[in-house]
Design a protein around this motif. Sequence first.
Motif, PDB file in Angstrom:
ATOM      1  N   GLY A 116      -6.584  14.767   1.188  1.00  0.00           N
ATOM      2  CA  GLY A 116      -6.216  14.427   2.601  1.00  0.00           C
ATOM      3  C   GLY A 116      -7.432  13.738   3.091  1.00  0.00           C
ATOM      4  N   ALA A 117      -8.597  13.531   2.907  1.00  0.00           N
ATOM      5  CA  ALA A 117      -9.874  13.354   3.497  1.00  0.00           C
ATOM      6  C   ALA A 117      -9.763  11.795   3.776  1.00  0.00           C
ATOM      7  N   LEU A 118      -8.956  11.005   2.844  1.00  0.00           N
ATOM      8  CA  LEU A 118      -8.992   9.605   2.916  1.00  0.00           C
ATOM      9  C   LEU A 118      -7.614   9.107   2.987  1.00  0.00           C
ATOM     10  N   VAL A 119      -6.619   9.653   3.647  1.00  0.00           N
ATOM     11  CA  VAL A 119      -5.366   9.413   3.835  1.00  0.00           C
ATOM     12  C   VAL A 119      -5.213   8.131   4.798  1.00  0.00           C
ATOM     13  N   ASP A 120      -6.080   8.116   5.705  1.00  0.00           N
ATOM     14  CA  ASP A 120      -6.122   6.954   6.534  1.00  0.00           C
ATOM     15  C   ASP A 120      -6.222   5.684   6.145  1.00  0.00           C
ATOM     16  N   LEU A 121      -6.944   5.643   4.967  1.00  0.00           N
ATOM     17  CA  LEU A 121      -7.164   4.382   4.122  1.00  0.00           C
ATOM     18  C   LEU A 121      -5.997   3.765   3.647  1.00  0.00           C
ATOM     19  N   LEU A 122      -4.931   4.731   3.307  1.00  0.00           N
ATOM     20  CA  LEU A 122      -3.833   4.420   2.755  1.00  0.00           C
ATOM     21  C   LEU A 122      -2.985   3.931   4.075  1.00  0.00           C
ATOM     22  N   LEU A 123      -3.098   4.566   4.910  1.00  0.00           N
ATOM     23  CA  LEU A 123      -2.414   4.212   6.209  1.00  0.00           C
ATOM     24  C   LEU A 123      -2.726   2.723   6.617  1.00  0.00           C
ATOM     25  N   ARG A 124      -3.922   2.302   6.584  1.00  0.00           N
ATOM     26  CA  ARG A 124      -4.440   1.012   6.816  1.00  0.00           C
ATOM     27  C   ARG A 124      -3.761   0.113   5.863  1.00  0.00           C
ATOM     28  N   GLY A 125      -3.617   0.701   4.422  1.00  0.00           N
ATOM     29  CA  GLY A 125      -2.976  -0.099   3.342  1.00  0.00           C
ATOM     30  C   GLY A 125      -1.700  -0.313   3.600  1.00  0.00           C
ATOM     31  N   LEU A 126      -0.744   0.433   4.462  1.00  0.00           N
ATOM     32  CA  LEU A 126       0.773   0.214   4.585  1.00  0.00           C
ATOM     33  C   LEU A 126       0.693  -0.871   5.692  1.00  0.00           C
ATOM     34  N   ASN A 127      -0.334  -1.262   6.500  1.00  0.00           N
ATOM     35  CA  ASN A 127      -0.259  -2.348   7.434  1.00  0.00           C
ATOM     36  C   ASN A 127      -0.984  -3.572   7.104  1.00  0.00           C
ATOM     37  N   ASP A 128      -1.301  -3.525   5.760  1.00  0.00           N
ATOM     38  CA  ASP A 128      -1.993  -4.869   5.278  1.00  0.00           C
ATOM     39  C   ASP A 128      -1.151  -5.728   5.447  1.00  0.00           C
ATOM     40  N   ASN A 129      -1.864  -7.184   5.025  1.00  0.00           N
ATOM     41  CA  ASN A 129      -0.966  -8.417   5.124  1.00  0.00           C
ATOM     42  C   ASN A 129      -0.305  -8.761   3.857  1.00  0.00           C
ATOM     43  N   TYR A 130      -1.064  -8.248   2.815  1.00  0.00           N
ATOM     44  CA  TYR A 130      -0.457  -8.335   1.423  1.00  0.00           C
ATOM     45  C   TYR A 130       0.463  -7.434   0.655  1.00  0.00           C
ATOM     46  N   GLU A 131       1.604  -7.985   0.552  1.00  0.00           N
ATOM     47  CA  GLU A 131       2.713  -6.768   0.156  1.00  0.00           C
ATOM     48  C   GLU A 131       2.323  -5.990  -0.684  1.00  0.00           C
ATOM     49  N   PRO A 132       1.893  -6.338  -2.094  1.00  0.00           N
ATOM     50  CA  PRO A 132       1.440  -5.392  -2.988  1.00  0.00           C
ATOM     51  C   PRO A 132       0.559  -4.305  -2.800  1.00  0.00           C
ATOM     52  N   ILE A 133      -0.345  -4.407  -1.740  1.00  0.00           N
ATOM     53  CA  ILE A 133      -1.206  -3.474  -1.171  1.00  0.00           C
ATOM     54  C   ILE A 133      -0.413  -2.703  -0.525  1.00  0.00           C
ATOM     55  N   ARG A 134       0.622  -2.966   0.275  1.00  0.00           N
ATOM     56  CA  ARG A 134       1.446  -1.865   1.129  1.00  0.00           C
ATOM     57  C   ARG A 134       2.145  -1.204   0.188  1.00  0.00           C
ATOM     58  N   VAL A 135       2.670  -1.994  -0.888  1.00  0.00           N
ATOM     59  CA  VAL A 135       3.627  -1.033  -1.738  1.00  0.00           C
ATOM     60  C   VAL A 135       2.738  -0.086  -2.359  1.00  0.00           C
ATOM     61  N   GLU A 136       1.606  -0.432  -3.070  1.00  0.00           N
ATOM     62  CA  GLU A 136       0.785   0.492  -3.848  1.00  0.00           C
ATOM     63  C   GLU A 136       0.197   1.714  -2.825  1.00  0.00           C
ATOM     64  N   SER A 137       0.151   1.467  -1.740  1.00  0.00           N
ATOM     65  CA  SER A 137      -0.320   2.517  -0.650  1.00  0.00           C
ATOM     66  C   SER A 137       0.760   3.431  -0.477  1.00  0.00           C
ATOM     67  N   ALA A 138       1.901   3.103  -0.429  1.00  0.00           N
ATOM     68  CA  ALA A 138       3.085   4.016  -0.341  1.00  0.00           C
ATOM     69  C   ALA A 138       3.233   4.637  -1.395  1.00  0.00           C
ATOM     70  N   ARG A 139       3.005   4.203  -2.613  1.00  0.00           N
ATOM     71  CA  ARG A 139       3.179   5.146  -3.812  1.00  0.00           C
ATOM     72  C   ARG A 139       1.856   6.114  -4.111  1.00  0.00           C
ATOM     73  N   LEU A 140       0.665   5.691  -3.171  1.00  0.00           N
ATOM     74  CA  LEU A 140      -0.309   6.633  -3.765  1.00  0.00           C
ATOM     75  C   LEU A 140      -0.049   7.940  -2.478  1.00  0.00           C
ATOM     76  N   LEU A 141       0.455   7.579  -1.546  1.00  0.00           N
ATOM     77  CA  LEU A 141       0.444   8.614  -0.832  1.00  0.00           C
ATOM     78  C   LEU A 141       1.611   9.935  -1.273  1.00  0.00           C
ATOM     79  N   GLY A 142       2.461   9.480  -2.141  1.00  0.00           N
ATOM     80  CA  GLY A 142       3.332  10.567  -2.776  1.00  0.00           C
ATOM     81  C   GLY A 142       2.409  11.176  -3.816  1.00  0.00           C
ATOM     82  N   LYS A 143       1.416  10.592  -4.338  1.00  0.00           N
ATOM     83  CA  LYS A 143       0.596  11.125  -5.400  1.00  0.00           C
ATOM     84  C   LYS A 143      -0.548  12.312  -4.571  1.00  0.00           C
ATOM     85  N   ILE A 144      -0.723  12.021  -3.365  1.00  0.00           N
ATOM     86  CA  ILE A 144      -1.690  12.996  -2.678  1.00  0.00           C
ATOM     87  C   ILE A 144      -0.927  14.373  -2.227  1.00  0.00           C
ATOM     88  N   GLY A 145       0.582  13.873  -2.056  1.00  0.00           N
ATOM     89  CA  GLY A 145       1.459  15.127  -1.710  1.00  0.00           C
ATOM     90  C   GLY A 145       1.079  15.549  -0.135  1.00  0.00           C
TER      91      GLY A 145
END
Length: 304
Positions: A195-224
């Motif tokens: 959970g310490a770096l979840v905000d980095l993935l939240l930043r990724g969800l709002n990135d301009n590059y779609e693949p980064i947004r998609v990967e950020s969404a996937r990794l959130l599930g890996k953290i649980g």
Amino acid sequence: MTKENTTKMTRRASMSNLYWHFVAGSVSPHSNESGKVEEPMGFRSLSWMIALAALMVVGCNEPRFMGRTMGSWIVDLGSDDDYSRRAACEAISTAGPAGAPAVPAMAKLLDDVNDGVQTWAVKGLVAVGPAAIPELEKVLAEDQIPNVRLYAASALVQIDSTHAIGRDALYAAFTGTGNAKIARDAGHIIIKQKGALVDLLLRGLNDNYEPIRVESARLLGKIGTPAAIAVEPMIKLIQDDKQPSQLRRNLVASLAAVATKEKAAPVFQALVDNEEGDGNVTSMAGDMLRYIGERKAVSGYEVD
């Protein structure tokens, strides 16, 4: 005093002087044949012996890690042998803060030719703790090699997850489009910090590059569940049918792992009930309802 007694005392004094001069060395300066005053050899020898004894005592008292002193391990950090460098990093990693003297040499190994040495150098620097931060910051300020920067950023966020320079460098590695391996490795580091770096993935969800947004969404599930602060932003994007289909699918799958059943079930049910919704998203929502135990089947075609 008789002449005989005087002679005996003179003889004893002469013998004593000879003993100290030739055997133990006089403890006071004496003159050589030219009349120049010299430091007695015995005094120099005695001083050297005292210094050697002091060094031996210090060496005996110096802490040992995996059977050797810190000084000897630091020497091995500069070895030409890959195994020796790696073993030195491994030993120093067991020393904790006591490994601080090795930080400059160990930081150089972040650019080692051997991946294993680089990995253990990170572990060693992390084990040292805050004392390693200035040297790691120096690496990020001076080095532009992507994998070296990633190693330095990884060590920084493991020492201090709030370290701004380390976090920015890690996010840059994660979102960089020039090296897929670096981006993948950066994502793995983010996951390991939970959970310490979840905000980095939240930043990724709002990135301009779609693949980064998609990967950020996937990794959130890996953290649980440690990514629980992301639940509301995730739901908001899931419910926005203008968002890319793959992004929403990944968010639905991750929400099942991040949110409580009570929070996720209504979101999934609403997607399933929407007959005009994206079929791919609806299908994933049905699968996740089943995953969280809210219903046995959605379409009747699921396979047990």
